[in-house]
Design a protein around this motif. Sequence first.
Motif, PDB file in Angstrom:
ATOM      1  N   ARG A 113     -14.016   2.644  -5.525  1.00  0.00           N
ATOM      2  CA  ARG A 113     -14.227   3.764  -5.507  1.00  0.00           C
ATOM      3  C   ARG A 113     -15.346   4.552  -6.107  1.00  0.00           C
ATOM      4  NH1 ARG A 113      -8.180   2.990  -6.531  1.00  0.00           N
ATOM      5  NH2 ARG A 113      -7.537   3.158  -4.431  1.00  0.00           N
ATOM      6  N   LEU A 122     -10.905  -2.193  -8.029  1.00  0.00           N
ATOM      7  CA  LEU A 122     -10.607  -0.946  -7.230  1.00  0.00           C
ATOM      8  C   LEU A 122     -11.482   0.222  -7.909  1.00  0.00           C
ATOM      9  CD1 LEU A 122      -6.929  -1.338  -6.639  1.00  0.00           C
ATOM     10  CD2 LEU A 122      -8.684  -1.199  -4.932  1.00  0.00           C
ATOM     11  N   ASP A 123     -11.436   0.438  -9.040  1.00  0.00           N
ATOM     12  CA  ASP A 123     -11.958   1.498  -9.830  1.00  0.00           C
ATOM     13  C   ASP A 123     -13.785   1.666  -9.468  1.00  0.00           C
ATOM     14  OD1 ASP A 123      -9.750   2.682 -10.679  1.00  0.00           O
ATOM     15  OD2 ASP A 123      -9.772   1.729 -12.576  1.00  0.00           O
ATOM     16  N   SER A 143      -8.387 -10.434  -1.609  1.00  0.00           N
ATOM     17  CA  SER A 143      -7.418 -10.832  -2.627  1.00  0.00           C
ATOM     18  C   SER A 143      -6.053 -11.178  -1.929  1.00  0.00           C
ATOM     19  CB  SER A 143      -7.137  -9.564  -3.352  1.00  0.00           C
ATOM     20  OG  SER A 143      -5.899  -9.625  -4.287  1.00  0.00           O
ATOM     21  N   TYR A 151      -8.974  -5.553  -0.861  1.00  0.00           N
ATOM     22  CA  TYR A 151      -7.788  -5.978  -0.696  1.00  0.00           C
ATOM     23  C   TYR A 151      -7.313  -7.145   0.160  1.00  0.00           C
ATOM     24  CZ  TYR A 151      -6.174  -1.480  -2.727  1.00  0.00           C
ATOM     25  OH  TYR A 151      -5.828  -0.467  -3.472  1.00  0.00           O
ATOM     26  N   LYS A 194      -0.980  -6.494  -4.410  1.00  0.00           N
ATOM     27  CA  LYS A 194      -0.449  -5.816  -5.895  1.00  0.00           C
ATOM     28  C   LYS A 194      -1.332  -6.375  -7.044  1.00  0.00           C
ATOM     29  CE  LYS A 194       2.578  -3.368  -6.253  1.00  0.00           C
ATOM     30  NZ  LYS A 194       2.516  -1.899  -6.474  1.00  0.00           N
ATOM     31  N   GLU A 195      -1.849  -7.544  -6.987  1.00  0.00           N
ATOM     32  CA  GLU A 195      -2.500  -8.248  -7.951  1.00  0.00           C
ATOM     33  C   GLU A 195      -4.053  -7.883  -7.573  1.00  0.00           C
ATOM     34  OE1 GLU A 195      -1.520 -10.571 -10.367  1.00  0.00           O
ATOM     35  OE2 GLU A 195       0.510  -9.854  -9.762  1.00  0.00           O
ATOM     36  N   GLU A 243     -11.199   4.114   1.957  1.00  0.00           N
ATOM     37  CA  GLU A 243      -9.956   3.195   2.212  1.00  0.00           C
ATOM     38  C   GLU A 243     -10.123   2.056   2.987  1.00  0.00           C
ATOM     39  OE1 GLU A 243      -7.080   3.186   0.150  1.00  0.00           O
ATOM     40  OE2 GLU A 243      -8.231   4.382  -1.096  1.00  0.00           O
ATOM     41  N   SER A 267      -7.384  -6.298  -8.853  1.00  0.00           N
ATOM     42  CA  SER A 267      -7.913  -5.843 -10.224  1.00  0.00           C
ATOM     43  C   SER A 267      -8.097  -4.360  -9.986  1.00  0.00           C
ATOM     44  CB  SER A 267      -9.040  -6.687 -10.468  1.00  0.00           C
ATOM     45  OG  SER A 267      -9.796  -6.085 -11.871  1.00  0.00           O
ATOM     46  N   ARG A 268      -7.488  -3.756 -11.160  1.00  0.00           N
ATOM     47  CA  ARG A 268      -7.578  -2.195 -11.183  1.00  0.00           C
ATOM     48  C   ARG A 268      -8.966  -1.766 -11.382  1.00  0.00           C
ATOM     49  NH1 ARG A 268      -5.677   1.678  -8.836  1.00  0.00           N
ATOM     50  NH2 ARG A 268      -3.653   0.324  -9.073  1.00  0.00           N
ATOM     51  N   THR A 269      -9.628  -2.825 -12.338  1.00  0.00           N
ATOM     52  CA  THR A 269     -11.156  -2.545 -12.430  1.00  0.00           C
ATOM     53  C   THR A 269     -11.927  -2.401 -11.222  1.00  0.00           C
ATOM     54  OG1 THR A 269     -11.029  -3.469 -14.605  1.00  0.00           O
ATOM     55  CG2 THR A 269     -12.957  -3.477 -13.983  1.00  0.00           C
ATOM     56  N   ARG A 311       0.725  -1.331   0.072  1.00  0.00           N
ATOM     57  CA  ARG A 311      -0.065  -0.022   0.023  1.00  0.00           C
ATOM     58  C   ARG A 311       0.750   1.246  -0.005  1.00  0.00           C
ATOM     59  NH1 ARG A 311      -3.664   1.175  -1.455  1.00  0.00           N
ATOM     60  NH2 ARG A 311      -5.120   1.928   0.019  1.00  0.00           N
TER      61      ARG A 311
END
Length: 261
Positions: A160, A156-157, A177, A174, A149-150, A166, A152-154, A90
């Motif tokens: 948000r 997370l987006d 995962s 997090y 770190k793995e 957070e 998924s950015r999708t 993080r």
Amino acid sequence: MSRPTLLALQILVAVVCIVLWQVLSTVPVFGKILLPPFFFSNPFDVFAQIVKWFSSGVIWKHLGITLTESILAFVIGSTGGVLVGFWFARQPLVAAVFDPYVKMVNALPRVVLAPIFALWLGLGIWSKVALGVTLVFFIVFFNVYQGVKEVSRTVLDNGRMLGMSERQLMQHVYWPSALSWMFSSLHTSVGFAVVGAVVGEYLGSAAGLGYLIQQAEGIFDVAGVFAGMFVLSAFVILIDFGVTLVERRLLIWRPTVDGRG
């Protein structure tokens, strides 16, 4: 494959190995015993030694000490690995700054650290715990770090976009995962925690399974050495089974290999 079938196959492998060991160490093949008993002993002698230890009660003190050292090393190393792994994942700047030092410390041979810990912490349990922690910590640390770190950015987006804080992201994104990665490392760490404790005992102690193995080796008691290793193996399997039970409870949402939850 059903669980009983799998268990039967696992037991069959063990039985075949033990039978082969017994045959090759007692029955001449082309006029020669392939596994000389002086160097390899045989299953009957090893089993007799294990029974003798448990029936006389001599094993319980040593088993209790090794168990204590292993559990302490496992809990301390795993907890530290999880916390630092999350922190580094993080905080990319912190991870970048400490990256060469983490790799440098991880590359140190643990056997070299054993006498240093004995010098710092004495010959009691804490020098063995410290050695076990150095083995467990990095296994868990690297897995948790990679698991976070793995993410998924999708995912997370989307989180948000839904207004997740957070703290909520940590709890619902997090942490789930990282759990799979974490438990994968914990199964490996169980064995390494025991290895750390036993190696420390072997190099300098007055009790523990490592001490028993070292004493047996000192008088060329091969059956005693193998008996100690078999007790250690059973010991690790029991602890790993406990980790598996916790894993099933926390990862109940994860589908199994055959697609059932």
